[in-house]
Design a protein around this motif. Structure first.
Motif, PDB file in Angstrom:
ATOM      1  N   GLY A   1      -3.111  60.289   8.037  1.00  0.00           N
ATOM      2  CA  GLY A   1      -3.712  59.892   9.169  1.00  0.00           C
ATOM      3  C   GLY A   1      -4.160  58.554   9.594  1.00  0.00           C
ATOM      4  N   LYS A   2      -4.607  57.714   8.556  1.00  0.00           N
ATOM      5  CA  LYS A   2      -5.059  56.706   8.540  1.00  0.00           C
ATOM      6  C   LYS A   2      -4.091  55.636   8.294  1.00  0.00           C
ATOM      7  CE  LYS A   2      -9.847  58.143   7.087  1.00  0.00           C
ATOM      8  NZ  LYS A   2      -9.525  59.338   6.752  1.00  0.00           N
ATOM      9  N   THR A   3      -2.843  56.107   7.888  1.00  0.00           N
ATOM     10  CA  THR A   3      -1.830  55.073   7.515  1.00  0.00           C
ATOM     11  C   THR A   3      -1.594  53.708   8.458  1.00  0.00           C
ATOM     12  OG1 THR A   3      -0.608  56.487   6.078  1.00  0.00           O
ATOM     13  CG2 THR A   3       0.610  54.377   6.890  1.00  0.00           C
ATOM     14  N   ALA A   4      -1.554  54.276   9.704  1.00  0.00           N
ATOM     15  CA  ALA A   4      -1.423  53.092  10.813  1.00  0.00           C
ATOM     16  C   ALA A   4      -2.575  52.498  11.533  1.00  0.00           C
ATOM     17  CB  ALA A   4      -0.304  53.665  11.803  1.00  0.00           C
ATOM     18  N   THR A   5      -3.655  53.183  11.134  1.00  0.00           N
ATOM     19  CA  THR A   5      -4.910  52.710  11.558  1.00  0.00           C
ATOM     20  C   THR A   5      -5.802  51.688  11.077  1.00  0.00           C
ATOM     21  OG1 THR A   5      -6.126  54.833  10.902  1.00  0.00           O
ATOM     22  CG2 THR A   5      -5.104  54.806  13.050  1.00  0.00           C
ATOM     23  N   LEU A   6      -5.725  51.742   9.446  1.00  0.00           N
ATOM     24  CA  LEU A   6      -6.707  51.013   8.694  1.00  0.00           C
ATOM     25  C   LEU A   6      -6.022  49.795   8.665  1.00  0.00           C
ATOM     26  CD1 LEU A   6      -7.617  53.347   5.628  1.00  0.00           C
ATOM     27  CD2 LEU A   6      -9.043  52.895   7.557  1.00  0.00           C
ATOM     28  N   ASP A   7      -7.042  48.751   8.579  1.00  0.00           N
ATOM     29  CA  ASP A   7      -6.684  47.326   8.137  1.00  0.00           C
ATOM     30  C   ASP A   7      -5.873  47.264   6.645  1.00  0.00           C
ATOM     31  OD1 ASP A   7      -6.872  44.286   8.796  1.00  0.00           O
ATOM     32  OD2 ASP A   7      -7.425  44.536   6.645  1.00  0.00           O
ATOM     33  N   PRO A   8      -4.579  46.564   6.724  1.00  0.00           N
ATOM     34  CA  PRO A   8      -3.919  46.541   5.232  1.00  0.00           C
ATOM     35  C   PRO A   8      -4.736  46.279   4.085  1.00  0.00           C
ATOM     36  CG  PRO A   8      -2.658  45.229   6.871  1.00  0.00           C
ATOM     37  CD  PRO A   8      -4.121  45.419   7.397  1.00  0.00           C
ATOM     38  N   SER A   9      -5.930  45.618   3.996  1.00  0.00           N
ATOM     39  CA  SER A   9      -6.961  45.226   2.971  1.00  0.00           C
ATOM     40  C   SER A   9      -7.773  46.695   2.820  1.00  0.00           C
ATOM     41  CB  SER A   9      -8.053  44.402   3.408  1.00  0.00           C
ATOM     42  OG  SER A   9      -8.753  44.770   4.345  1.00  0.00           O
ATOM     43  N   GLU A  10      -7.680  47.564   3.655  1.00  0.00           N
ATOM     44  CA  GLU A  10      -8.668  48.885   3.523  1.00  0.00           C
ATOM     45  C   GLU A  10      -7.551  50.067   2.556  1.00  0.00           C
ATOM     46  OE1 GLU A  10     -11.554  50.104   6.406  1.00  0.00           O
ATOM     47  OE2 GLU A  10      -9.887  48.985   7.664  1.00  0.00           O
ATOM     48  N   LEU A  11      -6.322  49.560   2.757  1.00  0.00           N
ATOM     49  CA  LEU A  11      -5.456  50.412   2.129  1.00  0.00           C
ATOM     50  C   LEU A  11      -5.005  49.918   0.573  1.00  0.00           C
ATOM     51  CD1 LEU A  11      -2.771  51.077   4.953  1.00  0.00           C
ATOM     52  CD2 LEU A  11      -3.952  52.974   3.973  1.00  0.00           C
ATOM     53  N   ASP A  12      -5.133  48.654   0.179  1.00  0.00           N
ATOM     54  CA  ASP A  12      -4.898  48.286  -0.858  1.00  0.00           C
ATOM     55  C   ASP A  12      -5.831  48.800  -2.119  1.00  0.00           C
ATOM     56  OD1 ASP A  12      -2.863  46.377   0.034  1.00  0.00           O
ATOM     57  OD2 ASP A  12      -4.456  44.954   0.480  1.00  0.00           O
ATOM     58  N   ALA A  13      -4.842  49.374  -3.076  1.00  0.00           N
ATOM     59  CA  ALA A  13      -5.709  49.445  -4.411  1.00  0.00           C
ATOM     60  C   ALA A  13      -5.812  48.102  -5.162  1.00  0.00           C
ATOM     61  CB  ALA A  13      -5.006  50.709  -5.153  1.00  0.00           C
ATOM     62  N   GLU A  14      -6.289  48.094  -6.019  1.00  0.00           N
ATOM     63  CA  GLU A  14      -6.306  46.786  -6.949  1.00  0.00           C
ATOM     64  C   GLU A  14      -5.244  46.988  -8.053  1.00  0.00           C
ATOM     65  OE1 GLU A  14      -9.806  45.182  -8.187  1.00  0.00           O
ATOM     66  OE2 GLU A  14     -10.797  45.049  -6.172  1.00  0.00           O
ATOM     67  N   TYR A  15      -4.149  47.594  -7.624  1.00  0.00           N
ATOM     68  CA  TYR A  15      -2.785  47.583  -8.596  1.00  0.00           C
ATOM     69  C   TYR A  15      -1.508  47.243  -7.957  1.00  0.00           C
ATOM     70  CZ  TYR A  15      -6.395  50.103 -11.688  1.00  0.00           C
ATOM     71  OH  TYR A  15      -7.445  50.497 -12.284  1.00  0.00           O
ATOM     72  N   PHE A  16      -0.428  47.270  -8.514  1.00  0.00           N
ATOM     73  CA  PHE A  16       0.753  47.098  -8.080  1.00  0.00           C
ATOM     74  C   PHE A  16       1.948  47.950  -8.344  1.00  0.00           C
ATOM     75  CE2 PHE A  16      -1.888  43.066  -8.068  1.00  0.00           C
ATOM     76  CZ  PHE A  16      -1.502  42.507  -6.724  1.00  0.00           C
ATOM     77  N   MET A  17       2.926  48.053  -7.438  1.00  0.00           N
ATOM     78  CA  MET A  17       4.212  48.781  -7.679  1.00  0.00           C
ATOM     79  C   MET A  17       4.901  47.613  -8.166  1.00  0.00           C
ATOM     80  SD  MET A  17       7.540  48.876  -6.699  1.00  0.00           S
ATOM     81  CE  MET A  17       7.722  48.687  -4.804  1.00  0.00           C
ATOM     82  N   LEU A  18       5.657  47.759  -9.394  1.00  0.00           N
ATOM     83  CA  LEU A  18       6.617  46.570  -9.875  1.00  0.00           C
ATOM     84  C   LEU A  18       7.889  47.171 -10.110  1.00  0.00           C
ATOM     85  CD1 LEU A  18       6.922  43.852 -11.079  1.00  0.00           C
ATOM     86  CD2 LEU A  18       6.770  44.860 -13.340  1.00  0.00           C
ATOM     87  N   ARG A  19       8.916  46.532  -9.182  1.00  0.00           N
ATOM     88  CA  ARG A  19      10.222  46.965  -9.107  1.00  0.00           C
ATOM     89  C   ARG A  19      11.241  45.999 -10.019  1.00  0.00           C
ATOM     90  NH1 ARG A  19      12.076  47.113  -3.184  1.00  0.00           N
ATOM     91  NH2 ARG A  19      10.768  49.081  -3.248  1.00  0.00           N
ATOM     92  N   VAL A  20      12.005  46.728 -10.929  1.00  0.00           N
ATOM     93  CA  VAL A  20      12.534  46.016 -11.815  1.00  0.00           C
ATOM     94  C   VAL A  20      14.011  46.067 -11.644  1.00  0.00           C
ATOM     95  CG1 VAL A  20      13.356  45.735 -14.399  1.00  0.00           C
ATOM     96  CG2 VAL A  20      11.115  46.582 -13.771  1.00  0.00           C
ATOM     97  N   ARG A  21      14.972  44.840 -11.347  1.00  0.00           N
ATOM     98  CA  ARG A  21      16.234  44.916 -10.988  1.00  0.00           C
ATOM     99  C   ARG A  21      17.005  45.534 -11.957  1.00  0.00           C
ATOM    100  NH1 ARG A  21      17.624  40.579  -6.631  1.00  0.00           N
ATOM    101  NH2 ARG A  21      19.632  41.305  -6.975  1.00  0.00           N
ATOM    102  N   SER A  22      18.215  46.312 -11.751  1.00  0.00           N
ATOM    103  CA  SER A  22      19.053  46.618 -12.460  1.00  0.00           C
ATOM    104  C   SER A  22      20.300  46.637 -11.840  1.00  0.00           C
ATOM    105  CB  SER A  22      18.644  47.788 -13.303  1.00  0.00           C
ATOM    106  OG  SER A  22      18.565  49.016 -12.408  1.00  0.00           O
ATOM    107  N   ASP A  23      20.667  45.421 -11.498  1.00  0.00           N
ATOM    108  CA  ASP A  23      22.105  45.241 -10.673  1.00  0.00           C
ATOM    109  C   ASP A  23      23.182  46.008 -11.238  1.00  0.00           C
ATOM    110  OD1 ASP A  23      21.278  42.912  -8.402  1.00  0.00           O
ATOM    111  OD2 ASP A  23      20.208  42.722 -10.307  1.00  0.00           O
ATOM    112  N   GLY A  24      23.939  46.781 -10.329  1.00  0.00           N
ATOM    113  CA  GLY A  24      24.869  47.493 -10.743  1.00  0.00           C
ATOM    114  C   GLY A  24      24.587  48.948 -11.362  1.00  0.00           C
TER     115      GLY A  24
END
Length: 558
Positions: free
Chosen positions: A83-106
């Protein structure tokens, strides 16, 4: 050098922000930060500043913008409900971690590459790993301090995260059985590699209006969802010129789903990179940059149509006429995921297995690498359906591979429920999501296997945490779009809007939406059991679920 064609485009009398209009004044915040500094340049700051000074040192335009150009998205802070996804400022949604996407073309990985990803997962990502429907592997809980080391390890084995996200040419989908399938029309692997070498990471294409998705496959099973990519090259045999590719442009789902359209041309293998460059250049120059929700190539194609698009491509970008060509034949079956044991064209076999909605782990991937190297060549492939293949297995060894994979929860003979499920990242990690998806997929599948264990017809369930359709909701037998609403007691509950009868390949059509058909998350097993039962009761001969869902009475779909 950037071309500037002479065909200005307007949307209802307003400037579109297209560079071809001659005015490059940025018309939204995303265009402003892209113009101020190329997203590719953020790598140096990550290595030299942010990884040393920590998360708090990263300014917003890099944190939630340019870092995507190197495969990094900020992760959702735990405990924040949908319910807070669209109401909070992006900074309030951020954890201090990242998703990392590794390319594997094909979807192509060697045993060494898979083992490297597995090691990064266990050491830096809390043992997380998801196989996506874009043939990537996504890791979570990544600290900015560890990113340079992770890049060093990936690049030492020929992998990269460059342009895995952002307004760039994303990972190139390819047939996971390219070069080995006995029924292959043509192997598109050389074109995938050449595009990677020539154009990925090139500043000429690092500032597109939005993401750009590519697919290249010579498989007659149409295994890369070519209908919903920005550009797809599909294997076809020309009656005079032989094997080559049919060109499709302008597909995409999300909140405005559109299928790609054929340009009616035949492209030989060695010309794919040049034609790809022409199409992506049209998108760069003519794509709509004023509004983010109209910045995908599909909107330009919808306004131009395939005839005009082909004309501009030929006259202003390729400066030559393309050869007219035939459409690909419809596949003879629904199966496009390559699950099971299948003969290769060289006397060996591949074994395809089904994680639940792509969810694996670093430890699982390390074991897969061991299995692939012990009984095969070490080669592994990821599919556009969140599946995983071990290649090059001698026939006599396939039973050992199947048993070893099943032991770690990767069956080569999954139930139809497990085989047909896909899910996006969901609220567990994604800042756009409203509901949980991966665990929900596991719950639904377990219940359906218990309730209807003998169900043996193709049946796809795609679960999405928001309207963006990363799990291709509108082209599933049962597409579930996550939402939240408040119940009578004031409690926030997860619900799903139901889409029925979508599909690609043999029956390409968008799903049917029924008025106000929404189901609470905990009631999904009951609903799926009910709708599957009605399908079996009313099925006409060998009719598919998608066909039935489009003709069924509305009350029967509830």
């Amino acid at each position: 050098m950037t071309q500037t064609p002479t065909r200005p485009q307007r949307q209802a009398g307003k400037a579109t922000g297209a560079w071809a209009d001659g005015d490059r004044t940025p018309l939204n915040a995303n265009e402003e930060f892209k113009q101020a500094d190329d997203g590719l340049n953020v790598r140096a700051r990550i290595e030299e500043v942010y990884s040393r000074e920590g998360f708090a040192s990263i300014p917003g335009e890099d944190l939630r913008g340019r870092m995507r150009w190197w495969g990094l998205y900020t992760q959702r802070k735990p405990g924040i409900d949908g319910g807070k996804t669209a109401t909070l400022d992006p900074s309030e949604l951020d954890a201090e971690y990242f998703m990392l996407r590794v390319r594997s073309d094909g979807g192509a990985l060697t045993g060494e590459q898979l083992r490297t990803i597995a090691g990064i997962s266990t050491e830096f990502a809390r043992d997380t790993a998801d196989v996506t429907d874009r043939q990537n592997i996504q890791l979570h809980w990544i600290r900015i301090e560890d990113v340079p080391t992770i890049w060093e390890r990936l690049e030492a084995v020929g992998l990269t995260t460059a342009e895995a996200c952002g307004d760039t040419p994303r990972v190139i989908l390819g047939s996971p059985v390219a070069g080995i399938a006995a029924d292959e029309v043509i192997d598109g692997t050389p074109a995938v590699r050449e595009i990677l070498e020539r154009y990925i990471g090139d500043p000429e294409f690092s500032n597109l209006p939005r993401k750009f998705k590519t697919a290249i496959s010579g498989s007659p099973s149409l295994d890369v969802a070519h209908e919903v990519n920005d550009i797809s090259f599909v294997g076809v045999v020309h009656p005079e010129h032989g094997p080559g590719f049919d060109l499709w442009v302008g597909g995409g789902l999300s909140t405005n789903p559109m299928f790609a359209q054929r340009l009616g041309v035949w492209v030989p293998l060695d010309e794919i990179p040049d034609v790809w460059k022409g199409v992506v250049s049209i998108f760069r120059d003519h794509g709509y940059r004023r509004l983010r929700n109209r910045a995908r190539l599909k909107f330009l194609m919808a306004d131009w149509g395939p005839e005009k698009f082909r004309e501009v491509l030929e006259e202003e970008y390729l400066h030559r006429t393309l050869v007219d060509g035939p459409a690909p034949q419809a596949p003879s079956e629904h199966r496009r995921d390559h699950v099971g044991v299948h003969a290769q064209n060289d006397g060996l076999y591949w074994v395809g297995v089904a994680p639940v909605a792509g969810r694996v782990s670093g430890a699982t991937l390390a074991t897969v690498a061991d299995i692939a190297e012990r009984w095969g060549s070490g080669r592994v492939r990821l599919t556009a359906h969140q599946k995983l293949l071990v290649l090059d297995v001698p026939r006599a060894k396939t039973r050992y591979v199947k048993a070893a994979l099943a032991k770690i929860g990767l069956p080569a003979e999954p139930s139809e429920w497990r085989r047909g499920v896909m899910a996006c990242t969901g609220i567990e990690f994604c800042k756009l999501a409203l509901v949980e998806t991966k665990a929900r997929a596991g719950t639904v599948i377990a219940e359906m296997e218990r309730r209807l264990p003998d169900f043996d017809l193709p049946f796809s369930i795609h679960i999405n945490g928001c309207p963006n359709s990363c799990a291709r909701t509108q082209v599933a037998d049962v597409g579930l779009k996550g939402m939240v609403q408040t119940d009578d007691d004031g409690n926030l509950v997860e619900i799903f809007q139901i889409h029925l009868g979508g599909g690609l390949g043999t029956e390409p059509q968008l799903a049917r939406k029924t008025r106000a058909l929404k189901v609470r998350a905990e009631d999904l097993p009951d609903y799926v059991e009910r709708i599957a039962g009605r399908f079996l009761e009313q099925r006409d001969g060998s009719e598919s679920f998608a066909h039935w869902a489009h003709r069924a009475e509305e009350d029967d779909l509830r």
